[in-house]
Design an enzyme around this catalytic site. Structure first.
Site, PDB file in Angstrom:
ATOM      1  N   SER A 130       4.109   7.093  -4.189  1.00 36.75           N
ATOM      2  CA  SER A 130       4.484   5.914  -3.399  1.00 36.75           C
ATOM      3  C   SER A 130       5.990   5.727  -3.441  1.00 36.75           C
ATOM      4  O   SER A 130       6.566   5.523  -4.513  1.00 36.75           O
ATOM      5  CB  SER A 130       3.797   4.680  -3.966  1.00 36.75           C
ATOM      6  OG  SER A 130       4.430   3.535  -3.440  1.00 36.75           O
ATOM      7  N   HIS A 180       3.186   8.142   0.250  1.00 36.97           N
ATOM      8  CA  HIS A 180       2.563   6.838   0.491  1.00 36.97           C
ATOM      9  C   HIS A 180       3.682   5.827   0.764  1.00 36.97           C
ATOM     10  O   HIS A 180       4.627   5.710  -0.014  1.00 36.97           O
ATOM     11  CB  HIS A 180       1.756   6.465  -0.755  1.00 36.97           C
ATOM     12  CG  HIS A 180       0.971   5.209  -0.662  1.00 36.97           C
ATOM     13  ND1 HIS A 180      -0.255   5.128  -0.032  1.00 36.97           N
ATOM     14  CD2 HIS A 180       1.225   3.956  -1.130  1.00 36.97           C
ATOM     15  CE1 HIS A 180      -0.721   3.892  -0.128  1.00 36.97           C
ATOM     16  NE2 HIS A 180       0.157   3.156  -0.781  1.00 36.97           N
ATOM     17  N   ASP A 235       4.579   1.959   1.397  1.00 36.25           N
ATOM     18  CA  ASP A 235       4.071   0.598   1.225  1.00 36.25           C
ATOM     19  C   ASP A 235       4.877  -0.395   2.053  1.00 36.25           C
ATOM     20  O   ASP A 235       6.053  -0.625   1.789  1.00 36.25           O
ATOM     21  CB  ASP A 235       4.158   0.203  -0.252  1.00 36.25           C
ATOM     22  CG  ASP A 235       3.084   0.883  -1.087  1.00 36.25           C
ATOM     23  OD1 ASP A 235       1.904   0.789  -0.709  1.00 36.25           O
ATOM     24  OD2 ASP A 235       3.424   1.497  -2.109  1.00 36.25           O
ATOM     25  N   MET A 257       5.297  -4.267   3.217  1.00 35.47           N
ATOM     26  CA  MET A 257       4.924  -5.625   2.782  1.00 35.47           C
ATOM     27  C   MET A 257       5.702  -6.663   3.573  1.00 35.47           C
ATOM     28  O   MET A 257       6.902  -6.480   3.815  1.00 35.47           O
ATOM     29  CB  MET A 257       5.269  -5.806   1.304  1.00 35.47           C
ATOM     30  CG  MET A 257       4.625  -4.781   0.405  1.00 35.47           C
ATOM     31  SD  MET A 257       5.130  -5.078  -1.298  1.00 35.47           S
ATOM     32  CE  MET A 257       4.358  -3.689  -2.112  1.00 35.47           C
ATOM     33  N   HIS A 314       0.614   2.252   4.190  1.00 37.28           N
ATOM     34  CA  HIS A 314      -0.250   1.193   3.661  1.00 37.28           C
ATOM     35  C   HIS A 314       0.322  -0.148   4.107  1.00 37.28           C
ATOM     36  O   HIS A 314       1.322  -0.614   3.576  1.00 37.28           O
ATOM     37  CB  HIS A 314      -0.266   1.331   2.126  1.00 37.28           C
ATOM     38  CG  HIS A 314      -1.067   0.292   1.412  1.00 37.28           C
ATOM     39  ND1 HIS A 314      -1.013   0.119   0.048  1.00 37.28           N
ATOM     40  CD2 HIS A 314      -1.956  -0.640   1.857  1.00 37.28           C
ATOM     41  CE1 HIS A 314      -1.813  -0.869  -0.316  1.00 37.28           C
ATOM     42  NE2 HIS A 314      -2.394  -1.348   0.771  1.00 37.28           N
ATOM     43  N   MET A 335       0.500  -3.772   4.063  1.00 36.68           N
ATOM     44  CA  MET A 335       0.129  -5.009   3.362  1.00 36.68           C
ATOM     45  C   MET A 335       0.756  -6.137   4.151  1.00 36.68           C
ATOM     46  O   MET A 335       1.708  -6.805   3.707  1.00 36.68           O
ATOM     47  CB  MET A 335       0.652  -4.946   1.917  1.00 36.68           C
ATOM     48  CG  MET A 335      -0.181  -4.020   1.049  1.00 36.68           C
ATOM     49  SD  MET A 335       0.639  -3.579  -0.490  1.00 36.68           S
ATOM     50  CE  MET A 335       1.654  -2.231   0.087  1.00 36.68           C
ATOM     51  N   MET A 360      -7.854  -0.730  -3.925  1.00 33.77           N
ATOM     52  CA  MET A 360      -6.714  -1.147  -4.759  1.00 33.77           C
ATOM     53  C   MET A 360      -7.172  -1.376  -6.199  1.00 33.77           C
ATOM     54  O   MET A 360      -8.178  -2.050  -6.431  1.00 33.77           O
ATOM     55  CB  MET A 360      -6.117  -2.457  -4.235  1.00 33.77           C
ATOM     56  CG  MET A 360      -5.508  -2.416  -2.850  1.00 33.77           C
ATOM     57  SD  MET A 360      -4.057  -1.380  -2.706  1.00 33.77           S
ATOM     58  CE  MET A 360      -2.968  -2.021  -3.972  1.00 33.77           C
ATOM     59  N   ASP A 418      -5.229   3.219  -5.338  1.00 32.02           N
ATOM     60  CA  ASP A 418      -3.818   2.821  -5.358  1.00 32.02           C
ATOM     61  C   ASP A 418      -3.591   1.699  -6.366  1.00 32.02           C
ATOM     62  O   ASP A 418      -4.199   0.631  -6.243  1.00 32.02           O
ATOM     63  CB  ASP A 418      -3.441   2.349  -3.943  1.00 32.02           C
ATOM     64  CG  ASP A 418      -1.978   1.957  -3.803  1.00 32.02           C
ATOM     65  OD1 ASP A 418      -1.197   2.185  -4.735  1.00 32.02           O
ATOM     66  OD2 ASP A 418      -1.629   1.442  -2.726  1.00 32.02           O
TER      67      ASP A 418
END
Ligand code: DX5
Ligand code: ZN
Length: 221
Positions: A7, A32, A34, A36, A65, A67, A138, A176
């Site tokens: 990540s 990966h 992330d 957010m 991913h 979020m 998760m 994850d």
């Protein structure tokens, strides 16, 4: 075969291109990413322009991913910016809108995943199973890297494995949060095939050794 997806949340954002190259050379399978929004999770990380630059810098498979709240608003643009797979959280909108988001991702020729937080039951993935390529479970509360692995999520991981095996077609199971050389074999034993690892890889000077340790320990189960 286990895939390891470091990540980049734990990478140095000043030099993402060389970090990605190092991870590829070190034997990482996917990257990966992330994303957010400060709303779905209490943190803000990176978004579309960074993904676009990363896409130009690497040919690695980019596992995005999201979020973010109501991902339907943004999935088209994440596909256009170079995601290979887009994960959306089932908790982030209504079932109908999550279904629409998955439809858009697939129409773009990308792989689609659904993700569940620690407090969400395994069965929450069932309405989407026919349409996705991957389910992400998760094992920390989303929002931050470097948290402790929640081993109480392992029975749920096994339960999701059963649901995937019962469904027709092939789907990957990804995990994850808090995955390192010690917790990775527990995940692999529960049926996970893609392991996200942030601090366990980027927190080590020798990324190849970190990735090999995770892989070797999984191969020993
Ligand atoms: C947490 C992120 C994870 C995180 C993993 O919200 O979704 O991908 O970066 O980092 P580690 O492996 O350090 O828990
Ligand atoms: Zn993640």
């Amino acid at each position: 075969m286990i895939k390891i997806a470091p990540s980049i949340l734990s990478a140095d954002f000043c030099k993402l291109g060389s970090e990605a190259a190092e991870i590829k050379a070190a034997g990482g399978d996917w990257l990966h990413v992330d994303v957010m929004d400060g709303l779905f999770v209490p943190n803000i990380s990176i978004g579309l322009p960074v993904l676009k630059s990363l896409r130009r810098a690497t040919d690695m498979f980019l596992d995005v991913h999201l979020m973010i709240d109501r991902p339907l608003r943004y999935v088209q643009r994440f596909c256009e910016c170079g995601a290979d797979l887009v994960n959306v959280h089932v908790e982030a909108d209504t079932e109908e809108n999550i279904r629409k988001a998955i439809e858009i991702i697939k129409k773009n020729g990308k792989k689609a995943g659904v993700t569940i937080k620690p407090g969400t039951k395994a069965e929450a993935i069932v309405p989407f199973l026919d349409d996705v390529d991957l389910v992400l479970v998760m094992t920390v509360e989303p929002g931050f890297g470097g948290q402790r692995f929640m081993s109480d999520q392992l029975p749920k991981l096994s339960r999701v494995r059963v649901l995937l095996d019962e469904a027709a077609g092939d789907r990957l199971l990804e995990v994850d949060g808090g995955v390192d050389a010690d917790t990775a074999p527990l995940c692999a034993k529960a049926g996970a095939e893609v392991l996200v690892a942030g601090s366990a890889v980027f927190g080590r000077a020798d990324r190849a050794a970190a990735i090999h340790a995770i892989r070797d320990n999984c191969n020993m189960i």
